[in-house]
Design a protein around this motif. Structure first.
Motif, PDB file in Angstrom:
ATOM      1  N   SER A 199       0.661  -1.273   0.068  1.00 22.60           N
ATOM      2  CA  SER A 199      -0.014  -0.132   0.026  1.00 22.60           C
ATOM      3  C   SER A 199       0.857   1.213  -0.079  1.00 22.60           C
ATOM      4  CB  SER A 199      -0.918   0.185   1.091  1.00 22.60           C
ATOM      5  OG  SER A 199      -1.746   1.069   1.211  1.00 22.60           O
ATOM      6  N   ALA A 203       0.886   3.908  -2.758  1.00 21.05           N
ATOM      7  CA  ALA A 203       0.680   5.421  -2.603  1.00 21.05           C
ATOM      8  C   ALA A 203       1.789   6.459  -2.862  1.00 21.05           C
ATOM      9  CB  ALA A 203       0.114   5.530  -0.809  1.00 21.05           C
ATOM     10  N   TYR A 206       2.115   6.862  -6.496  1.00 17.87           N
ATOM     11  CA  TYR A 206       0.997   7.958  -6.927  1.00 17.87           C
ATOM     12  C   TYR A 206       1.309   9.292  -6.402  1.00 17.87           C
ATOM     13  CZ  TYR A 206      -3.309  10.871  -6.821  1.00 17.87           C
ATOM     14  OH  TYR A 206      -4.131  11.692  -6.934  1.00 17.87           O
ATOM     15  N   TYR A 558      -3.578   5.092 -11.834  1.00 14.19           N
ATOM     16  CA  TYR A 558      -2.891   5.744 -10.659  1.00 14.19           C
ATOM     17  C   TYR A 558      -3.775   5.869  -9.404  1.00 14.19           C
ATOM     18  CZ  TYR A 558       1.751   6.178 -12.945  1.00 14.19           C
ATOM     19  OH  TYR A 558       2.839   6.049 -13.447  1.00 14.19           O
ATOM     20  N   TYR A 562      -4.424   3.348  -5.789  1.00 12.47           N
ATOM     21  CA  TYR A 562      -3.961   4.108  -4.556  1.00 12.47           C
ATOM     22  C   TYR A 562      -5.242   4.012  -3.531  1.00 12.47           C
ATOM     23  CZ  TYR A 562      -2.946   8.121  -1.627  1.00 12.47           C
ATOM     24  OH  TYR A 562      -3.055   8.922  -0.607  1.00 12.47           O
ATOM     25  N   THR A 566      -5.269   1.305  -0.590  1.00 16.66           N
ATOM     26  CA  THR A 566      -5.563   2.122   0.972  1.00 16.66           C
ATOM     27  C   THR A 566      -6.709   1.309   1.593  1.00 16.66           C
ATOM     28  OG1 THR A 566      -4.628   3.906   0.095  1.00 16.66           O
ATOM     29  CG2 THR A 566      -6.224   4.170   2.265  1.00 16.66           C
TER      30      THR A 566
END
Length: 870
Positions: A199, A203, A206, A558, A562, A566
């Motif tokens: 994750s 992230a 991104y 993207y 993300y 999450t």
């Protein structure tokens, strides 16, 4: 009987029943025709399909048994396809994405489990090797660990920064998604850590892409919009990383046993501060505190009355509670407690808000750690509420979702405990007097004196602990306005601490403590970023301003991964403590109101005052709080205008970028659902009782005349009444409940710890197998005994939400849509006539479209519990 004749009779009786319930002839004809067709194809009357018949309304929750609609057959078809091809988080359900489930099971069996076994074997051999070479291997171990960390860091940097075109980006995130799904189904700490790492990589990739490739700064307005959104996203990224760190390894601390020798137990002063609460709210707390199971010579209970009320002083003296008041009322609750410190001398201080009722076992469950470890200065327990908070009450969700505060008090505090950063929450806690006096008492510089005090104790090198057992229960905020006011104070106070006593600076804190306290404080800055996200798609829809300068496919490749990773990781971490999308709804409700106070506190931390949350009030009718809802209505208007204009552009603008508009329309639609759900909470439901009822199942003996008694079950209780369920049998051609006429005197006997407690009561109502009684408690001792049997029972609150099944993503989306549309319906029903007529058609169309969508299975529903698990 002939099956055809039986089916004909069934259809005939069903038709008349439907018509009596107001179903149109067309709807009856369509549904009966489809029913006959299904029976002709599938022998549903056979035993083979009995399970399906019993669970029909669980699998098809959108179908009403006695009031079908004309398009219900279409709904059944859509729902059936959904159940066949979409996996349900349900132990009985065989319908699923067969290929995906097959891949996950085989990967777990042939890759994940062998790797785990190999890792365990290698670890055992490594430990044996270390023990055999203690003088040599520690340095080698450190070197290997350092090398592993360096290689992992370099690999992560490559994964984050490697430029990929859209096709390969989709391949990369697809592989990461498959890996995350596999890891999510493996329940151990290694898989959780890997989920967190994946994750974080997604992230960070991104954010790197956003900074490196998506900023278009061609003019001032575009630059402001783009950079503002990027800053908001970077804030959420920082919060995400800190949150992962905070709860990646939670500590399940259990109570530590006290010495058998009672002379070694410390003396305890119980403080119950009050300012303007009614005496009826405070009485149960005082009586329960007097009854806490602790040596009498080592326990003192004090009422700290900052309202200087004579009736409180008289009552405290009548029951044997110490009464402390002061002339100057500075520094609110903190000043009140600090004044009391100068008047008492107990080794430990237990503090309860005056609406909290402690269980008898409170001190025995908490003080053991303070006796065992003299460096522990604070032991905190969760805040649990037996009344409904505004979300549960206004949305009728009591027991169906985790309480709003459950994530922090039942989970995040466990993570804080791991890093010795447990936060004092102002109530339901025990503090050691000497360390508290060493830091100058309760902190008075901010309006969140509790969190600030725990920070100061940690700075002095003292430890803290969190016992994850609800050992007291109190009253939740009773309206959305009260809830918002309380959270405004919390938000302002936490930012004040961040400015005045920043945990990142100064001495005395470990790095994990600094990070935990920092996350708790800057979390309350979420107001402005949340508002930015609620209006971010509008610049493009109205002005063609690119807040994210990228193609629609690039944004999907993207942004969606993300959000997805999450969500998957947080669900794995949080379990049933927080359901999908509820965190966003909670933040949206608060965002407008906490933005200005937190920004002011960030600039000028001395502004702001302590406000007391009212408790024990009631309202005699439903009403929509338009004052609280004004910000949501304004944001709804903006997003709805953007939705309409975006659709207009897509239809009539020959140069419109369809994919980009669609993405922004999807964003706006999501915002509208969240804002609608937020508005749904603003319809305050009727609350006549100032004393909430607590559901339970307590066996009692009900005596209704001399020598005549029956067994009964208490189904709920309040401070002065009970609802009982009677056995289902008749006597002399009457229902048993007929014997309990209004105002009849009865006696109720509770049995607790092999001791019988008998209470006099009067019947208030009797209906079917249920009766309601009002207690006639005659003296202080009976009041204490009643609280002992109900509110202060040690096991009363320990399993409040253990029966909740973890939410699924499909059910979370369904719930968001339901409450989003429900919010607009509530506003329409309470709006002026012209506005209501204008939007009624739009809402009806949306609701009709939603009614055709498949419904996920609700594993917390009563139908599931009664039928699906039989």
């Amino acid at each position: 009987m002939n099956p055809i004749s039986a089916l004909f009779d069934y259809c005939k009786s069903t038709y008349f029943l439907w018509r009596l319930n107001g179903v149109s002839v067309l709807s009856c004809a369509v549904n009966l025709a489809c029913l006959v067709l299904v029976y002709a194809i599938i022998p549903l009357e056979s035993k083979r399909y009995s399970k399906l018949r019993h669970r029909f309304y669980y699998y098809y929750p959108q179908i009403k048994r006695n009031k079908p609609k004309a398009l219900d057959p279409l709904r059944v078809i859509i729902q059936t396809v959904y159940l066949i091809f979409v996996k349900q988080n349900h132990r009985d359900t065989t319908n699923m994405s067969i290929l995906m489930d097959f891949l996950i099971r085989k990967t777990k069996a042939y890759i994940i489990q062998p790797v785990i076994r190999l890792t365990d074997l290698y670890t055992q051999k490594l430990h044996q090797h270390i023990r055999a070479s203690e003088k040599i291997l520690p340095q080698n171990k450190r070197n290997l660990s350092l090398l592993f960390l360096i290689l992992s860091f370099l690999a992560s940097i490559v994964a984050i920064s490697q430029p990929l075109d859209v096709r390969y980006q989709f391949v990369f995130v697809f592989l990461m998604w498959i890996t995350a799904l596999i890891l999510k189904s493996v329940k151990n700490r290694v898989s959780l850590m890997l989920l967190i790492v994946i994750s974080i990589i997604i992230a960070t990739r991104y954010i790197y892409w956003r900074i490196h490739s998506t900023l278009l700064l061609v003019d001032t307005f575009t630059a402001i919009c783009a950079i503002t959104l990027l800053i908001a996203e970077m804030y959420t990224f920082v919060i995400l990383i800190l949150s992962y760190f905070q709860v990646s390894w939670v500590l399940e601390r259990k109570p530590y046993p006290l010495p058998k020798d009672h002379s070694l137990w410390p003396s305890v002063d119980i403080y119950i501060p009050s300012y303007n609460e009614p005496l009826d709210v405070v009485k149960p707390c005082l009586l329960a505190a007097l009854d806490i199971d602790w040596p009498e010579d080592k326990l003192n209970v004090y009422m700290l009355d900052d309202g200087s009320r004579e009736e409180f002083e008289t009552y405290c003296k009548s029951i044997g509670v110490g009464y402390i008041k002061r002339k100057e009322h500075n520094h609110a609750k903190a000043g009140n407690i600090n004044h009391a410190l100068t008047k008492t001398n107990g080794e430990l201080i237990a503090i309860f808000d005056c609406d909290h009722i402690p269980t008898r076992a409170f001190l025995q469950m908490t003080v053991g750690w303070m006796v065992f470890d003299k460096n522990i200065a604070l032991v905190q327990t969760p805040h649990h509420f037996y009344s409904e908070d505004p979300f549960e009450k206004n949305l009728s969700l009591k027991g169906k979702i985790p309480a709003e505060n459950a994530l922090f008090h039942d989970f995040i505090q466990k993570g804080n405990d791991t890093w010795n950063a447990t936060m004092f929450c102002g109530s339901c806690a025990v503090i050691r007097r000497a360390p508290l006096e060493e830091i100058g008492g309760i902190a008075v510089e901010t309006v969140t004196e509790d969190a600030h005090t725990s920070l100061r104790l940690n700075r002095k090198g003292y430890s803290s602990a969190f016992i994850s057992m609800p050992l007291a229960a109190g009253l939740a905020t009773e309206s959305l306005a009260d809830h918002i006011n309380q959270r405004i104070r919390w938000a302002r106070g936490m930012i004040q601490i961040f400015r005045i006593d920043n945990p990142l600076l100064g001495k005395g804190l470990t790095i994990p403590q600094r990070l935990c306290f920092t996350n708790a404080m800057i979390h309350f800055l979420h107001g402005l970023p949340r508002i930015i996200f609620l209006i971010a798609p509008l610049p493009y829809l109205f002005f063609n301003v690119y807040v994210i300068f990228a193609t629609g496919l690039a944004i999907l490749s993207y942004v969606f991964p993300y959000m997805l990773h999450t969500t998957i990781t947080n669900q794995r971490i949080q379990g049933n403590k927080r359901f999908y999308f509820w965190g966003v709804i909670y933040e949206t409700i608060l965002s407008w109101y906490i933005t200005l106070p937190t920004l002011i506190a960030l600039i000028s931390p001395k502004h702001g005052k302590f406000n007391v949350t009212s408790k024990g009030s009631s309202n005699d009718k439903d009403y929509f709080d338009w004052t609280v809802s004004k910000p949501y209505i304004f944001l709804i208007f903006l997003n709805f205008a953007g939705l309409v204009y975006g659709i207009y552009k897509m239809i009539f603008d020959p140069y419109a970028e369809i994919s980009t508009i669609l993405i922004n329309l999807g964003w706006v639609s999501y915002n509208l659902l969240v804002l609608g759900a937020a508005a749904a909470v603003a319809l305050e439901t009727k609350q006549v009782r100032a004393s909430p009822r607590v559901p339970c199942a307590i066996d009692v003996v009900l005596e209704y005349s001399s020598g005549n008694a029956i067994n009964a079950v208490v189904k709920d209780f309040s401070k002065n009444g009970l609802a009982l369920e009677l056995p289902n049998f008749r006597t002399k051609d009457k229902m048993l409940s007929d014997l309990f006429y209004e105002n009849r005197t009865v006696y109720i006997t509770f049995t607790k710890d092999e001791i019988n407690y008998r209470f006099k009561a009067q019947v208030r109502f009797s209906q079917n197998q249920k009766i309601g009684v009002r207690l006639c408690l005659e003296n202080k001792q009976q009041e204490i005994e009643y609280i002992r049997c109900t509110f202060a029972s040690a096991e009363r609150w320990t399993h409040s939400f253990d029966n909740l099944t973890q939410d699924s993503l499909a059910h979370g989306i369904h719930t968001l849509i339901v409450f989003g549309l429900n919010g607009y319906l509530k506003m329409l029903k309470n709006a002026p006539h012209v506005f209501r007529e204008l939007l009624w058609v739009v809402i009806k169309c949306l609701m009709f479209g939603f009614s055709l969508l498949p419904h996920p299975l609700d594993m917390n529903s009563k139908i599931y519990r009664k039928n699906a698990i039989r």
